[in-house]
Every structure is written in structure tokens, then in C-alpha cells.
Design a protein around this motif. Structure first.
Motif, PDB file in Angstrom:
ATOM      1  N   MET A 173      18.439  68.844  44.122  1.00 28.24           N
ATOM      2  CA  MET A 173      18.236  70.326  43.209  1.00 28.24           C
ATOM      3  C   MET A 173      19.679  69.717  42.023  1.00 28.24           C
ATOM      4  N   ASP A 174      19.586  70.646  40.848  1.00 30.39           N
ATOM      5  CA  ASP A 174      20.530  70.330  39.789  1.00 30.39           C
ATOM      6  C   ASP A 174      22.297  69.783  40.365  1.00 30.39           C
ATOM      7  N   GLY A 175      22.449  68.902  38.698  1.00 27.73           N
ATOM      8  CA  GLY A 175      24.789  68.867  39.435  1.00 27.73           C
ATOM      9  C   GLY A 175      24.437  70.469  39.237  1.00 27.73           C
ATOM     10  N   TYR A 176      24.178  70.973  38.287  1.00 26.06           N
ATOM     11  CA  TYR A 176      25.023  72.798  38.112  1.00 26.06           C
ATOM     12  C   TYR A 176      25.145  73.000  39.584  1.00 26.06           C
ATOM     13  N   GLU A 177      23.927  73.402  39.668  1.00 27.29           N
ATOM     14  CA  GLU A 177      23.580  74.142  42.068  1.00 27.29           C
ATOM     15  C   GLU A 177      24.937  73.354  42.186  1.00 27.29           C
ATOM     16  N   ALA A 187      27.078  71.778  41.617  1.00 30.52           N
ATOM     17  CA  ALA A 187      29.208  72.621  41.474  1.00 30.52           C
ATOM     18  C   ALA A 187      29.024  73.647  42.117  1.00 30.52           C
ATOM     19  N   ARG A 188      28.457  74.582  42.203  1.00 31.60           N
ATOM     20  CA  ARG A 188      28.018  76.284  42.456  1.00 31.60           C
ATOM     21  C   ARG A 188      28.174  76.031  44.078  1.00 31.60           C
ATOM     22  N   GLY A 237      31.478  75.149  36.472  1.00 32.46           N
ATOM     23  CA  GLY A 237      32.516  75.036  36.606  1.00 32.46           C
ATOM     24  C   GLY A 237      33.023  73.394  36.554  1.00 32.46           C
ATOM     25  N   PHE A 238      33.102  72.272  36.647  1.00 35.99           N
ATOM     26  CA  PHE A 238      32.646  71.108  36.055  1.00 35.99           C
ATOM     27  C   PHE A 238      34.355  70.692  35.196  1.00 35.99           C
TER      28      PHE A 238
END
Lengths: 738, 125
Positions: free
Chosen positions: A677-681, A683-684, A716-717
């Protein structure tokens, strides 16, 4: 002088000599005509003179014959009377008179013999006695006295006959007998007879022919003989006649007619033949010729001048139009010209048009060529710059890769604890930083070029920022070959720390590159008049004045053969400018190196409390690293562990989330590109899994673009790190997140 | 023995270490002039030189080496490849180097090349 005036002069120049010439010819012609006329008139008077002389001689011959008559020898006067009557019969107005030596008339052929006759000598009365002929004497005694005195024939002047009471002329001869004058024989002729002679002459029209006696009295006259015979000639003409035996002149008749006058005196009679021709007739040729000439000249001059004016206008107007056309051509417009009557002007107009067209074409062509050349040159220059840049980029990237490759080889073979391995690691560290800065610079150039570089401004002490960069470089051994000194005074600016570091690093890089080993590089920071000045002075070759203009241009290397991409100083300039500052270069002196100076607006220092809140050492933290790149993962972990942090690592999102659920981390470094999954996912899910517990999320990306950073913050980072991550940056970040 | 000429300190250091680990005796020089001085002092069997060096042209050094030390084997390396449409390695081949290498290269490749090229003397005593 205007064209028209020139033409007028031309016309006059042609006409006037012609006129003069014509005048001369006319004059000559007139002189000839006058000559001819005069000769004709003279012929007339001479002919008249001869005719009269002949008449007189004939009469005298008749008298001589009679005087020789035998009857007179014996004094038989009656017989002589008969002879005379017979002899004189053919001439009805003539009669013969015989006088004795006392002047007593003895007989008259017009009277009966024996009748008493008046004595002309005794009866002669003074002039003026007859009102009709005031200038004439009466009788005819004068010729008789003349004959008696001279013994020679005598021709009388005009007189009034005592017999007829009319003007007469008499011819007298002596009758000599025995050597002595016995009688005087006279023939008397009516003056009108001479008028008959005049009429026989073919005198010109409008002329007056006259015979004048020795006293100036008209014996005969063609015009008004009844009124004028017996009266004197007109005074003007009489004066001329009195001067010479023959001649000519101008004058007026008694009637007042203006005449040309020719006269000749007869040597036989002493009378004068006078011919007067009206001047209008005599000088008619002159007048006519002059009138024709004057008229012709006037017409010629008027036509010439009119022609000059018309022609002048015809020529000058198109010329003026042509001049205007030339102006229009010069102005780049297509001129219009009404067709001119002058072919040369038309040709000139066409030539002008053609010339204008040619000039315009040539100009267009030149412009096109120049444009094309300029474009070509520009494109060529751009192409060359691009080629150079790509070649240099290749070189700049290959060099560190070659060094790293060799170092990796060493690390593979050498004892990790050996000095060689340590050297190799340092080589790799330095080259990594070098490459990452290179790539960062390239990306920055791209961002600045597209206007996408966002500044993260804060209030900073420029001296502190520069000092840190210099210290790091010194610690890394980059100053080993040079004598680098630092002179700083605190001055605050509102700027992006990373960009200030970049400016400083690029200036240092440039200075070190061009300064020979062992020479000095001096960095200084000082406030000056509301400005903060950062100067880097080197002892290299310096910058040529003409190169100073281009040295800050992108991809430009003013020193042939030097290494680098030609973007370092361009970045310094642009970064300075987006901070509202500037950069300049000056030569310290020939061969004494260059001084690069960055000027930024100085700001007030922050209050004491705000100063230096940044901790120099961070607390021990629990850190989770999620990165599928093993090298990156291990390197980051090693760096963090060296700082004393507790580190756990995961190669993908799922493993990372599992570790986080197991033991919640205080800081999570998450790569954006992960296999599952990507980093944004990540993070969430991490935020959700931790359920409100505080965690500092840091995104790791290979992209340094502003939108990447923004996207990370939106997801959200708390922070964003661009790979490869330097130990300094990581340390700084960990301190900030505390 | 090998003389290594390269203007980049890290490059020089790393390569020198790698060659030494392979058993070669290596002396290094920052530019062509220095390499020539080292060679004149004590001739080496092989010269490994970067071609594009700012202080002294690598091609110039190669030319002098070829003239003065025809028996010395020369390996030219370059990171530039092509610069301003000019192939430096091609130039180097023209003036008679024994081998060329384009950066970055595997050290093993260089070692193989050296072995093929020449049987360099074992590390000098």
C-alpha cells in the motif's frame, strides 16, 4: 530656381535671338525695298526731267528755226506773223511773240497782226497783284531782258500772262542779224501743258508729282493742279530741294500728307522734278513686315511661355509626386502616381516602384535572414548548452558512482573494522551527499524555472546558518587542501534555512573548485545598512569582467574545462532573488581571486526568550521505519540508533502497522512507495490504529517537489524527508519533533 | 606496479584501495604532471588515468607516456563519455592507449582487464 522658370528662360533663349535675327533680316529687306522704291522714284523724276527737257528743247528748236526766217531779214513782220501762226498751229495753247530790243511786242501769233499788244517789260507788276497767283509776276518781260542781256536762249519761270491772264511758261531766243540782236522771239506755253507731261509719267499710287520752277513755285502738279499750280512747294520739301540738285527725304505735302520725297533738278531748265509718295505706301512693306514680325514674335513668345508653363507643370507635378512617392516608399507604403505624359517620368516612377519593391524585399529578406540566423544561433547555442549540460551531467553523475563502486568493492573485501573500510565508508558518505546535493540542485533549478519553489521562511541568524555549514564541511574534510577562514557577526534574516544552507554550500563549492591547493578561502557574514551580507572570497583566477555578466546564468561555465553543471551560481542567484536579495561578483584584483557577495534584507533579532529553543540533543525515542529499500532502511536505522533512539523496521505497510499495533511508536518514518500500500494509506491506518495517541509521522520520498510535500502533509504527515536523508537533517528533524 | 592519476580525491582513494586489496602496488597522482613525475622517478608497468582533469589534460599525459615509456600499459578512464561532441576515450584510443573504461565501472572488470593486459609484477617489495 523652379523648373518653370528654367523653361521660360529656355523659351526666351530660343526666341530672342530668332527675333533679333528676323529683325535684322527685315531691316535688310526693308533697306532693299526702300532702295528699290527710291530708285524707282528717281527713275520717275529723271524720266520726267528728260521729258520736260525734251519739250523745252523742241520748243527752243522751233524758235531757232523761226528766228532764222528770211522774212525777218527784210523786216516783213506781217509775213513772219503768218509763218509763226502756221508753225504754232499744232499747239493750241502756245503762241509766239516777237519783241524788239526794247521789249515792245511787235506781233503775237494768237492775235491778228497789227493789233496793239501789252508790253510785258513795261507792264510787269510786282508779285501779289493777282490774288489767285500771289507768288507769280505778271507779263513775261524777264526772259526778254535775260535774252537781251545774255544773247542766249532763256527759259522763264512761271508767270501770269498779260494776254491770257493765266500761268504760263515762256522760252525766248535772240534773233540775230548782222551780229547784233535785232529781235527777241518768244514762245509761250500754258503751264497746264506740263501737267499733261506729268500725267504721262506712271507715278505710284498715292503720290504727288510736281514740276517746280527756279523760284520754288509749282509749274505743274498731278494732284489738284488748278489749286496748286502757281503756288510754292510745301515748306519741308522746299527746304530739301534748296539743298541739293538731287536727293530724297521725308516730309509733308501742303495737303498734310506724310510722304517720302525724291527730287531732281534739270540742268537744262533749272526746274526741279519732285515726287512725293505717301509714307503709308512707301513704308508699307516695313510696317507690314514689322507687324508680321512683332505678331509672330508675340505669338511665339506667348506660345513658348504657355508651353513652358504647361510643360513645366506636367513635368514638375509628377516630379513632386515622385518625391512624395519616395517618401512613401521610405515609409514602407506603396505609392500611387497618376500616369504622367512624360515617358521618362513614367519610367522613373516604375523604376522607383521597382527600387522600393526591391529595397523592401531586400529588407524583408534581411530581416528574415537575421531572424532565422538569430533563431538558428539561439537554437544552436541552446543546443550546445544542452549538449554541454548533458555531457557534464553524465560526467558529474558517473564520477561519484565510480568512486562509490570502488568503495563498495573495498567494503566487500576489507575487514569492516579496518581503516580501509572506514575510508571506503567515508567515500560513500561524501559521494552520496555530493550526488544528492547535485540532484537537489537540479530539481531546484527545475522548480525555480517553473516558479514552484516555496520558501519555508523563519527568522534566522545568518551567521549561525553559515557557521553550521562551514563546520559540517570542515568536519567532512572538504577544506583539507585549502586555508578556509570564517569571520561572522550576528545578523538576522527572514529566510528558508535549507535555502540559505544551499546558497552557502554552492558559494563554498565554487570557491574551492577554483582556488588552488594551499590558497585561502574566506567566508564572512556581517550586517551593513539594513542588509545582511554573506561574502565568499577566494584566491582563484578571478572573474573576467565580461564573464561577470554571464557567470550567474544557468548552465554557463565561464572557465573553459572546469567541472560542474553550471547551475551552482545560477541557483545562488535565483535563491537570493526569491528571498528578495541579490548576488554580485567582484574581483579582488588581478589574479587575486573573486569575491561573491549575497545581500539579503536584515530583520530585527527575535526576543531573548525565543532565541535558540532548538535543543542540541534529542531525547531517546521509539522510532518505526517502514521502507521496502533495504539499504535505506538499514542506513536510517543505523543513523537513528547512533543517536540513541530505539528503532524497529518493517519492509512493507502491513508489517509496519503490525509493529505499531504491538508497540505504538513515538515517531514513524514511512516511505511513500511501498509494495502493498502507499505511504499515505499507511499514515491513515496508523493514525486510526493508534486511536488518538500522539505519533509524529514523517514521509520519505524520492521527490522534493512542493506538491509532494503538500500531499504528504494533507495525508496527515507531520514532516517530509527527501531521500537520501542526511544524518544532519534527520538529527535536526528528530529534535524538532520533540 | 600501477600509477593512478585522477583529480577526484575520493575516486583516487577508493580505486587505490580496491587495487591494493587486489594485490597491486599503487601510487596515485592528482594530475597528469604528477603522474609523469612519479613515472620518471620509478617507472610503473601500468598507468590508469582519468582523461578529463582540470589541471593537466589526461590526453597530454598519455601522449608523453607513449613517447617516453612505450612499454608502459595505459588504461584510460573517463566519466565524460562525450563532451561537446568530442569523445575523449576515442581520442585516447587514437593516441594509443591499451584499454579504455567508461565510468562507472565494476572493479572486477578493471581487474580482469589488468590481468588480460599485462601480468603485472606482484606487489613490489
Amino acid at each position: 530656381m523652379r523648373l518653370r522658370s528654367h523653361l521660360v528662360v529656355l523659351v526666351l533663349a530660343a526666341v530672342i535671338p530668332l527675333l533679333v535675327f528676323a529683325l535684322m533680316i527685315v531691316r535688310q529687306d526693308l533697306a532693299e525695298r526702300r532702295d528699290i522704291l527710291e530708285r524707282g522714284m528717281q527713275d520717275t523724276v529723271h524720266a520726267l526731267s528728260r521729258a520736260v527737257d525734251g519739250e523745252v528743247k523742241t520748243s527752243l528748236a522751233v524758235l531757232e528755226t523761226l528766228a532764222g526766217a528770211v522774212v525777218l531779214d527784210r523786216g516783213d513782220l506781217q509775213a513772219f506773223h503768218e509763218i509763226c501762226v502756221r508753225a504754232i498751229q499744232p499747239r493750241p495753247t502756245a503762241y509766239v511773240t516777237l519783241f524788239d530790243t526794247t521789249g515792245k511786242p511787235l506781233l503775237n501769233s494768237s492775235r491778228v497782226y497789227g493789233v496793239a499788244l501789252p508790253n510785258p517789260v513795261a507792264g510787269t507788276q510786282p508779285p501779289g497783284s493777282d490774288s489767285r497767283y500771289p507768288a507769280l509776276p505778271l507779263g513775261g518781260g524777264d526772259p526778254v531782258s535775260g535774252v537781251l542781256e545774255t544773247g542766249a536762249p532763256v527759259v522763264s519761270d512761271l508767270f501770269i500772262s498779260l494776254v491770257t491772264g493765266a500761268p504760263r511758261i515762256s522760252f525766248d531766243v535772240p534773233v540775230v542779224r548782222g551780229g547784233a540782236i535785232r529781235y527777241v522771239l518768244e514762245m509761250s506755253v500754258d503751264a497746264l501743258e506740263f501737267t499733261q507731261h506729268l500725267r504721262a509719267q506712271r507715278a505710284p499710287a498715292d503720290s504727288v508729282l510736281a514740276i517746280v520752277d527756279r523760284k520754288g513755285v509749282a509749274i505743274a502738279r498731278t494732284l489738284d493742279p488748278a489749286g496748286r499750280v502757281g503756288r510754292p512747294l510745301a515748306p519741308e520739301l522746299a527746304v530739301q530741294v534748296s539743298r541739293a540738285a538731287t536727293g530724297s527725304g521725308l516730309g509733308h505735302t501742303v495737303e498734310g500728307m506724310a510722304v517720302y520725297h525724291v527730287y531732281a533738278r534739270s540742268p537744262v531748265t533749272g526746274w526741279t522734278m519732285s515726287l512725293s509718295v505717301a509714307r503709308s505706301v512707301a513704308l508699307a512693306p516695313l510696317t507690314n513686315a514689322l507687324a508680321v514680325l512683332a505678331g509672330g514674335a508675340a505669338i511665339a513668345i506667348i506660345l513658348g511661355l504657355a508651353g513652358a508653363l504647361v510643360l513645366g507643370r506636367r513635368i514638375s507635378r509628377p516630379i513632386a509626386d515622385l518625391a512624395r512617392s519616395a517618401d512613401q516608399l521610405a515609409g514602407g507604403r506603396q505609392p500611387r502616381l497618376d500616369v504622367s505624359a512624360v515617358r521618362e517620368l513614367e519610367e522613373l516612377y516604375r523604376a522607383l516602384l521597382a527600387a522600393g519593391e526591391a529595397a523592401r524585399n531586400a529588407e524583408d529578406e534581411r530581416d528574415r535572414r537575421q531572424l532565422a540566423e538569430a533563431k538558428g544561433a539561439e537554437a544552436q547555442a541552446a543546443n550546445r548548452a544542452k549538449d554541454e549540460f548533458l555531457a557534464m551531467l553524465s560526467h558529474e553523475l558517473r564520477n561519484p558512482l565510480a568512486a562509490m563502486s570502488a568503495a563498495a568493492h573495498v567494503l566487500r573485501l576489507a575487514d569492516p573494522a579496518s581503516a580501509q573500510a572506514a575510508s571506503a565508508r567515508r567515500v560513500i558518505e561524501r559521494q552520496t551527499k555530493h550526488m544528492s546535493r547535485l540532484i537537489g540542485d537540479l530539481l531546484d533549478v527545475s522548480r525555480i524555472t517553473h516558479g514552484k519553489l516555496a520558501l519555508d521562511r523563519e527568522r534566522l541568524d545568518l551567521a549561525e546558518v553559515v557557521t553550521r555549514v562551514v563546520n559540517v564541511w570542515r568536519a567532512s574534510g572538504r577544506f583539507e587542501r585549502h586555508n578556509v577562514s570564517l569571520e561572522v557577526a550576528s545578523v538576522w534574516v527572514d529566510a528558508d534555512r535549507a535555502r540559505l544552507e544551499q546558497i552557502t554550500a554552492n558559494l563554498l563549492d565554487n570557491a574551492l573548485k577554483f582556488t588552488p591547493a594551499g590558497k585561502a578561502v574566506t567566508i564572512s557574514v556581517k550586517p551593513r545598512a539594513e542588509m545582511a551580507l554573506l561574502s565568499v572570497a577566494d584566491e582563484g583566477p578571478g572573474v573576467e569582467p565580461q564573464a561577470a555578466q554571464r557567470i550567474f546564468d544557468l548552465f554557463v561555465q565561464v572557465t573553459p574545462g572546469s567541472e560542474g553543471l553550471g547551475i551552482g551560481l545560477a541557483l545562488v542567484k535565483r535563491l537570493s532573488e526569491i528571498h528578495g536579495g541579490s548576488v554580485s561578483v567582484a574581483n579582488a584584483g588581478a589574479g587575486r581571486g573573486a569575491v561573491f557577495t549575497v545581500r539579503l534584507a536584515a530583520v530585527a533579532p527575535p526576543s531573548e526568550a525565543a532565541v535558540d529553543v532548538r535543543p542540541t540533543a534529542s531525547a531517546r525515542r521509539s522510532v518505526l521505519i517502514v521502507d521496502d529499500n533495504e539499504d535505506a532502511r538499514h542506513m536510517l536505522a543505523a543513523l537513528l540508533r547512533m543517536e540513541g533512539h530505539e528503532v524497529r523496521t518493517a519492509a512493507d505497510g502491513g508489517a509496519g502497522l503490525a509493529l505499531a499495533r504491538d508497540t505504538p511508536p513515538e515517531v514513524a518514518l514511512v516511505d511513500i512507495r511501498l509494495p502493498d500500500m502507499d505511504g499515505y494509506e499507511v499514515a491513515r491506518r496508523l493514525r486510526a490504529a493508534l486511536d488518538g495517541r500522539p505519533v509524529a509521522l514523517v514521509a520519505l520520498t524520492g521527490f522534493g517537489r512542493a506538491e509532494d510535500q503538500q500531499r504528504a502533509l494533507d495525508a496527515g504527515f507531520d514532516a517530509h524527508l527527501v531521500k537520501p536523508v542526511s544524518a544532519e537533517r534527520l538529527k535536526h528533524l528528530m529534535a524538532e519533533l520533540a | 606496479m600501477i600509477i593512478l592519476a585522477d583529480d577526484d580525491a575520493d575516486q583516487r582513494l577508493a580505486l587505490k584501495m580496491a587495487l591494493e586489496l587486489a594485490g597491486y602496488a599503487v601510487r596515485d597522482a592528482a594530475h597528469g604532471g604528477k603522474a609523469l613525475a612519479l613515472q620518471r622517478e620509478r617507472p610503473a608497468a601500468v598507468l590508469i588515468t582519468d582523461i578529463f582533469m582540470p589541471e593537466s589534460d589526461g590526453l597530454e599525459a598519455i601522449a608523453v607516456f607513449r613517447r617516453e615509456f612505450p612499454r608502459t600499459r595505459i588504461v584510460a578512464i573517463s566519466g565524460g563519455g562525450q563532451r561537446a561532441k568530442h569523445d575523449y576515450l576515442a581520442s585516447a584510443r587514437l593516441i594509443g592507449v591499451d584499454a579504455t573504461l567508461q565510468k562507472p565501472f565494476e572493479i572486477d572488470e578493471l581487474l580482469r582487464l589488468l590481468a588480460e593486459l599485462h601480468n603485472p609484477a606482484p606487489p613490489a617489495p
